[in-house]
Design an enzyme around this catalytic site. Structure first.
Site, PDB file in Angstrom:
ATOM      1  N   ASP A 142     -75.523 -25.179 -16.692  1.00 36.96           N
ATOM      2  CA  ASP A 142     -76.074 -24.397 -15.586  1.00 36.96           C
ATOM      3  C   ASP A 142     -74.961 -23.657 -14.844  1.00 36.96           C
ATOM      4  O   ASP A 142     -74.668 -23.950 -13.669  1.00 36.96           O
ATOM      5  CB  ASP A 142     -76.879 -25.265 -14.622  1.00 36.96           C
ATOM      6  CG  ASP A 142     -78.005 -24.464 -13.957  1.00 36.96           C
ATOM      7  OD1 ASP A 142     -78.562 -23.572 -14.612  1.00 36.96           O
ATOM      8  OD2 ASP A 142     -78.326 -24.741 -12.788  1.00 36.96           O
ATOM      9  N   SER A 196     -71.579 -25.935 -13.512  1.00 38.97           N
ATOM     10  CA  SER A 196     -71.655 -25.096 -12.326  1.00 38.97           C
ATOM     11  C   SER A 196     -70.426 -24.176 -12.239  1.00 38.97           C
ATOM     12  O   SER A 196     -70.191 -23.386 -13.154  1.00 38.97           O
ATOM     13  CB  SER A 196     -71.829 -25.978 -11.086  1.00 38.97           C
ATOM     14  OG  SER A 196     -72.237 -25.221  -9.978  1.00 38.97           O
ATOM     15  N   HIS A 205     -80.511 -28.229 -10.902  1.00 39.27           N
ATOM     16  CA  HIS A 205     -79.135 -27.847 -11.266  1.00 39.27           C
ATOM     17  C   HIS A 205     -78.437 -28.993 -11.999  1.00 39.27           C
ATOM     18  O   HIS A 205     -77.830 -28.801 -13.052  1.00 39.27           O
ATOM     19  CB  HIS A 205     -78.395 -27.495  -9.981  1.00 39.27           C
ATOM     20  CG  HIS A 205     -77.079 -26.810 -10.153  1.00 39.27           C
ATOM     21  ND1 HIS A 205     -76.869 -25.755 -11.019  1.00 39.27           N
ATOM     22  CD2 HIS A 205     -75.879 -27.019  -9.527  1.00 39.27           C
ATOM     23  CE1 HIS A 205     -75.613 -25.338 -10.926  1.00 39.27           C
ATOM     24  NE2 HIS A 205     -74.993 -26.096 -10.035  1.00 39.27           N
TER      25      HIS A 205
END
Length: 331
Positions: free
Chosen positions: A205, A181, A269
């Protein structure tokens, strides 16, 4: 008229031959839901004010904590300190073993699940120096502030790795930086600080909100080989991750927008780090290169094969790939 224009642009992108996933900046609502390290959603205001002054944000790199795990201390960390050679020499750090750095995302810390899951996958596989970066003193701030500080924190990580290299002789070619992230962009900046010398940079991601047009996001210059695994990208409405190709090799798991058995963006995610850990253990998820977005979306990619993730420090490749996974671990 706007809908017609969007359709024409989308059709052109779908029909384009050659390398894929043209840059498209999706729309985000002002208020979105973004998860913490325990996968609990929090409301983010993308127009919120910074909580700290710019100078204070950029000074947070000095607060980075580097926690070392090896097979000699798989569960109890040893703290490594930049510019403190004794902290390195008195630890179990072995410059002959590969070094893997793991960087968490927003509202997370060294105790966040992804750190231990990825760490354990590596240490079950072989002898590694696993360094968990804890940048929680900034990551606990609002999303806007944490995101603004990512480049500086990443540069701080790069400076620490330079110190580690100079102190122990550990080569950059044995270093693999893995970030989830916001942490994906963080490790990208660390690699950039070292002029792309590290063997691998993997973005799990990479965060989407505020990053599509940022020059500080993860890119293909950040390491010898840079890989991104996309699990919650959006082509029109933004997901929590970036939905376009940004690395040397970009893997769009199950199309990159939604994952099996997931009903929320948060689940999608977090699949990125779960998939990656599984590939460290099994190296079993193979992608096929796609020529355009239509192939990616319809699961008709028939190009060359490249395995997603894994622990191979000499891995190389480029292009955009679709990877299909199973519904449950090891996927």
């Amino acid at each position: 008229m706007r809908a017609a224009i969007v359709f024409i642009v989308a059709f052109a992108a779908y029909s384009a031959a050659g390398p894929v996933i043209e840059e498209q900046v999706p729309e985000y609502s002002r208020f979105i839901q973004f998860p913490d390290g325990n996968e609990v959603p929090h409301t983010v205001d993308l127009e919120e004010e910074l909580e700290l002054e710019i100078e204070e944000i950029e000074g947070h790199a000095a607060n980075n904590l580097y926690q070392l795990f090896t097979r000699l201390n798989p569960d109890s960390s040893q703290t490594l300190v930049i510019n403190d050679a004794d902290s390195i020499h008195n630890s179990n750090f072995n410059p002959a073993d590969p070094t893997v750095v793991i960087a968490h995302g927003w509202l997370s810390n060294q105790e966040t699940n992804l750190n231990s899951v990825i760490r354990d996958a590596y240490l079950e596989k072989g002898d590694y120096n696993i360094i968990v970066l804890d940048w929680s003193r900034l990551a606990i701030r609002n999303y806007i502030t944490a995101a603004r500080g990512v480049p500086a924190v990443g540069r701080g990580l790069g400076q620490f790795l330079r110190f580690l290299h100079e102190t122990t002789g550990a080569p950059y070619t044995s270093m693999h930086l893995v970030g989830f992230s916001l942490g994906a962009h963080l490790v990208g900046n660390a690699g950039r600080e070292l002029e792309g010398a590290v063997a691998r940079v993997t973005g799990l991601d990479p965060a989407g909100p505020l990053w599509y047009t940022s020059s500080d996001r993860l890119n293909s210059n950040d390491g010898v080989y840079v890989e991104a695994i996309h699990t919650d990208g959006g082509y029109t409405v933004g997901g929590l991750g970036i939905g376009s190709a940004i690395a040397d090799a970009d893997f769009f798991a199950n199309g990159g927008a939604s994952q099996p058995l997931c009903l929320t963006n948060i689940c999608n995610h977090n699949r990125a780090w779960r998939y990656f850990a599984a590939t460290v253990s099994y190296d079993h998820l193979t992608g096929r290169e796609c020529s355009n977005i239509l192939q990616l979306t319809l699961n008709t990619c028939r190009g060359q094969s490249l395995n997603m993730g894994n622990a191979d420090l000499t891995k190389s490749g480029s292009g955009t790939y679709r990877v299909n996974t199973a519904r449950r671990y090891p996927y």
